[in-house]
Design a protein around this motif. Sequence first.
Motif, PDB file in Angstrom:
ATOM      1  N   GLU A   2       0.779  -0.994  -0.050  1.00  0.00           N
ATOM      2  CA  GLU A   2       0.046   0.140   0.007  1.00  0.00           C
ATOM      3  C   GLU A   2       0.963   1.224  -0.079  1.00  0.00           C
ATOM      4  OE1 GLU A   2      -1.941  -3.577   1.738  1.00  0.00           O
ATOM      5  OE2 GLU A   2      -0.295  -2.432   2.368  1.00  0.00           O
ATOM      6  N   LYS A   3       1.844   1.143   0.899  1.00  0.00           N
ATOM      7  CA  LYS A   3       2.793   2.400   0.879  1.00  0.00           C
ATOM      8  C   LYS A   3       3.945   2.578  -0.213  1.00  0.00           C
ATOM      9  CE  LYS A   3       1.460   4.146   5.270  1.00  0.00           C
ATOM     10  NZ  LYS A   3       0.923   4.876   5.053  1.00  0.00           N
ATOM     11  N   LYS A   4       3.927   1.442  -0.998  1.00  0.00           N
ATOM     12  CA  LYS A   4       4.954   1.547  -2.228  1.00  0.00           C
ATOM     13  C   LYS A   4       4.683   2.476  -3.087  1.00  0.00           C
ATOM     14  CE  LYS A   4       7.583  -1.858  -0.651  1.00  0.00           C
ATOM     15  NZ  LYS A   4       8.891  -1.769  -0.061  1.00  0.00           N
ATOM     16  N   VAL A   5       5.304   2.644  -4.247  1.00  0.00           N
ATOM     17  CA  VAL A   5       5.256   4.080  -5.137  1.00  0.00           C
ATOM     18  C   VAL A   5       4.397   3.499  -6.187  1.00  0.00           C
ATOM     19  CG1 VAL A   5       6.510   5.463  -6.627  1.00  0.00           C
ATOM     20  CG2 VAL A   5       7.360   5.042  -4.482  1.00  0.00           C
ATOM     21  N   MET A   6       3.342   3.834  -6.515  1.00  0.00           N
ATOM     22  CA  MET A   6       2.448   3.651  -7.763  1.00  0.00           C
ATOM     23  C   MET A   6       3.264   4.448  -8.965  1.00  0.00           C
ATOM     24  SD  MET A   6      -1.681   3.615  -8.363  1.00  0.00           S
ATOM     25  CE  MET A   6      -1.694   5.503  -7.899  1.00  0.00           C
ATOM     26  N   HIS A   7       3.445   5.562  -8.687  1.00  0.00           N
ATOM     27  CA  HIS A   7       4.300   6.466  -9.755  1.00  0.00           C
ATOM     28  C   HIS A   7       4.837   7.568  -8.940  1.00  0.00           C
ATOM     29  CE1 HIS A   7       4.902   8.829 -13.186  1.00  0.00           C
ATOM     30  NE2 HIS A   7       4.638   9.923 -12.528  1.00  0.00           N
ATOM     31  N   GLY A   8       6.269   7.741  -9.504  1.00  0.00           N
ATOM     32  CA  GLY A   8       7.335   8.683  -8.808  1.00  0.00           C
ATOM     33  C   GLY A   8       7.888   9.222  -9.902  1.00  0.00           C
ATOM     34  N   THR A   9       8.350  10.676  -9.475  1.00  0.00           N
ATOM     35  CA  THR A   9       8.827  11.422 -10.584  1.00  0.00           C
ATOM     36  C   THR A   9      10.033  12.280  -9.856  1.00  0.00           C
ATOM     37  OG1 THR A   9       6.750  11.767 -11.931  1.00  0.00           O
ATOM     38  CG2 THR A   9       8.658  13.258 -12.256  1.00  0.00           C
ATOM     39  N   LEU A  10      11.331  12.321 -10.422  1.00  0.00           N
ATOM     40  CA  LEU A  10      12.343  13.174 -10.059  1.00  0.00           C
ATOM     41  C   LEU A  10      12.368  14.122 -11.181  1.00  0.00           C
ATOM     42  CD1 LEU A  10      14.835  14.080  -8.717  1.00  0.00           C
ATOM     43  CD2 LEU A  10      16.284  12.600  -9.833  1.00  0.00           C
ATOM     44  N   ASP A  11      12.216  15.454 -10.758  1.00  0.00           N
ATOM     45  CA  ASP A  11      12.698  16.713 -11.603  1.00  0.00           C
ATOM     46  C   ASP A  11      13.884  17.443 -11.379  1.00  0.00           C
ATOM     47  OD1 ASP A  11      10.214  17.218 -13.214  1.00  0.00           O
ATOM     48  OD2 ASP A  11       9.138  17.108 -11.499  1.00  0.00           O
ATOM     49  N   ALA A  12      14.735  17.113 -12.494  1.00  0.00           N
ATOM     50  CA  ALA A  12      16.287  17.738 -12.152  1.00  0.00           C
ATOM     51  C   ALA A  12      16.978  18.467 -13.147  1.00  0.00           C
ATOM     52  CB  ALA A  12      16.947  16.394 -11.848  1.00  0.00           C
TER      53      ALA A  12
END
Length: 137
Positions: free
Chosen positions: A49-59
């Motif tokens: 449940e706490k795992k990442v469904m979608h993540g983004t690094l903006d760099a």
Amino acid sequence: MQLDCYLSFDGNCEEALNFYAQCLGGKVTLMRFETAPKDSGMEVPPGWEKKVMHGTLDAEGAQIMGSDVPPNMGSGGKFAGFTVSAWVKEGPDRARKVFDALGAGGKVVMPFAPPFWGGHFGMLEDKFGVPWMVSCE
């Protein structure tokens, strides 16, 4: 057109994106499986449940996106057949810092140095198994 990479992890996406933020700079945003609507049809295994469904690094105008792939949805964490390329515009000193940071805990494939074609270039596999090329003029 813009092309971005999307990496599929087997449960450590948050750790990886935060590591990349330390190496490259930037900000991480995360959406967790627990935020999916109950009627979405998405079956999330217990403990994910706490795992990442979608993540983004903006760099610096670039993005690395990723997610954790639960076992019932396929497989994550198997990185083959591609390489993430980081072109560092600020020059060889900054590129060397990026290369060394990404390589911490990983494996250098080709040391960061001036290649025969000019500039600076190196290849590595980071501690998550993701292959990288780091280059600059």
